[in-house]
Design a protein around this motif. Structure first.
Motif, PDB file in Angstrom:
ATOM      1  N   LYS A  71       0.835  -1.207   0.000  1.00 17.55           N
ATOM      2  CA  LYS A  71       0.000   0.000   0.000  1.00 17.55           C
ATOM      3  C   LYS A  71       0.869   1.257   0.000  1.00 17.55           C
ATOM      4  CE  LYS A  71      -3.890   2.104   2.474  1.00 17.55           C
ATOM      5  NZ  LYS A  71      -4.805   1.972   3.660  1.00 17.55           N
ATOM      6  N   LEU A  72       1.932   1.249   0.817  1.00 11.54           N
ATOM      7  CA  LEU A  72       2.847   2.396   0.877  1.00 11.54           C
ATOM      8  C   LEU A  72       3.506   2.645  -0.481  1.00 11.54           C
ATOM      9  CD1 LEU A  72       4.705   1.744   4.257  1.00 11.54           C
ATOM     10  CD2 LEU A  72       3.189   3.678   3.753  1.00 11.54           C
ATOM     11  N   MET A 104       2.648   1.504  -3.552  1.00  8.19           N
ATOM     12  CA  MET A 104       1.727   1.849  -4.636  1.00  8.19           C
ATOM     13  C   MET A 104       1.278   3.300  -4.540  1.00  8.19           C
ATOM     14  SD  MET A 104      -0.550  -1.645  -5.069  1.00  8.19           S
ATOM     15  CE  MET A 104      -1.441  -0.979  -6.478  1.00  8.19           C
ATOM     16  N   LYS A 105       1.154   3.799  -3.317  1.00  6.16           N
ATOM     17  CA  LYS A 105       0.786   5.208  -3.119  1.00  6.16           C
ATOM     18  C   LYS A 105       1.853   6.132  -3.698  1.00  6.16           C
ATOM     19  CE  LYS A 105      -0.670   8.458   0.484  1.00  6.16           C
ATOM     20  NZ  LYS A 105      -0.886   8.654   1.952  1.00  6.16           N
ATOM     21  N   GLU A 106       3.115   5.641  -3.717  1.00  3.82           N
ATOM     22  CA  GLU A 106       4.230   6.429  -4.259  1.00  3.82           C
ATOM     23  C   GLU A 106       4.428   6.191  -5.757  1.00  3.82           C
ATOM     24  OE1 GLU A 106       6.076   8.706  -2.549  1.00  3.82           O
ATOM     25  OE2 GLU A 106       4.626   8.364  -0.934  1.00  3.82           O
ATOM     26  N   GLY A 107       3.568   5.382  -6.350  1.00  3.44           N
ATOM     27  CA  GLY A 107       3.630   5.179  -7.795  1.00  3.44           C
ATOM     28  C   GLY A 107       4.412   3.960  -8.240  1.00  3.44           C
ATOM     29  N   LYS A 110       7.455   6.504   6.189  1.00  9.04           N
ATOM     30  CA  LYS A 110       8.212   7.467   5.389  1.00  9.04           C
ATOM     31  C   LYS A 110       9.675   7.070   5.271  1.00  9.04           C
ATOM     32  CE  LYS A 110       5.444  11.678   5.932  1.00  9.04           C
ATOM     33  NZ  LYS A 110       5.456  13.100   6.379  1.00  9.04           N
TER      34      LYS A 110
END
Length: 224
Positions: free
Chosen positions: A19-20, A22-25, A106
Motif C-alpha cells: 500500500k505504501l 503503490m501510493k508512491e507510484g 516514510k
C-alpha cells in the motif's frame, strides 16, 4: 514505472508495504517466501527487493545471497531482528540496507528512493531481462551461459529496445536513436537488423521477443 518485489511471510506486512509503495507510484509484486520470490525474479523484471529475514522454505539471508549472485538490483532487509550480529549477517549476505520492524513508513520510502537513485546511476549501463544480461561497457550480451559479441548497430538496437521494454517504436524513432538524425539510408535497414536479432535469440530465450506492430514499428516484449 519501477517494480518492487516484497517478500514476507506475514500477509499484513506485505499489505502495508504494498500500500505504501503503490501510493508512491511503484508497481509491486509479492512473495510469501524466499523460493517464491526467487522464481518471480527469474520471470519478471524488478528494480528493487524488500526482503524479510524470517521466512519459510528460504530465509531472507539466503534469498539476498541469491539475488546478489544473479541480479543487479538493490535489496532492503526488513526484519524484527535488531541485534548487531543480525545486521552484520545481513550485510555479509549482500544487502544494501537494513530496516528494523516496526518502522516509520516514510523512512522505508526514503530508503527505497535513495537506493533506486544510487543504483540508477551505477547500473545505467547494464540491463537484465530474465536470463539475458546486456553490458553496455563491454558491448557483450550474455544468455544461458553463452557470451555474444554483436555487430555495433545490432547491439545498440537491442540495447535501446531492452532499455524500453514493451514500448513500441517506429522505424524512424529507432533510426534516430541508433543510427542518428544524420542517417540518410533506407529505414528498412531497421527491418534487416531486427531480423538478425531474431535469428540470434528467438530460439535461445523465452524471456523476451521482438514483436512487429504492423504499420507502426517494433517492441521488445518481456514475457511474464
Amino acid at each position: 514505472m519501477k517494480t518492487i518485489l516484497v517478500a514476507d511471510d506475514d500477509v499484513h506486512i506485505r499489505y502495508l508495504v504494498k500500500k505504501l509503495l503503490m501510493k508512491e507510484g511503484f508497481q509491486v509484486i509479492e512473495a510469501a517466501d524466499g523460493a517464491e520470490a526467487l522464481k518471480l525474479l527469474h520471470n519478471q523484471i524488478c528494480d528493487l527487493a524488500i526482503v524479510d529475514i524470517m521466512m519459510p522454505v528460504m530465509d531472507g539471508y539466503k534469498l539476498t545471497v541469491e539475488i546478489r549472485e544473479n541480479f543487479d538490483i538493490p535489496v532492503v532487509l526488513l526484519t524484527a531482528k535488531s541485534q548487531i550480529e543480525d545486521k552484520e549477517k545481513g550485510y555479509l549476505s549482500g544487502t544494501d540496507d537494513y530496516l528494523v520492524k516496526p518502522f516509520e513508513p516514510k523512512e522505508l520510502i526514503f530508503r527505497v528512493n535513495a537506493l533506486l537513485r544510487r543504483y540508477g546511476k551505477v547500473m545505467e549501463s547494464n540491463i537484465r531481462i530474465g536470463s539475458m544480461f546486456i553490458n553496455k561497457k563491454s558491448y557483450e550480451v550474455e544468455l544461458n551461459g553463452k557470451t555474444y559479441i554483436l555487430p555495433l548497430k545490432e547491439f545498440e538496437l537491442l540495447y535501446y529496445l531492452a532499455s524500453n521494454p514493451n514500448q513500441v517504436f517506429s522505424r524512424g524513432q529507432l533510426i534516430e536513436q541508433v543510427w542518428g538524425m544524420d542517417y540518410e539510408g533506407d529505414e528498412r535497414t531497421v527491418d534487416v537488423h531486427i531480423k538478425r536479432l531474431r535469428e540470434r535469440f528467438s530460439k535461445t530465450s523465452g524471456d523476451f521477443s521482438i514483436k512487429t506492430f504492423r504499420g507502426i514499428g517494433y517492441s521488445l516484449e518481456v514475457q511474464k
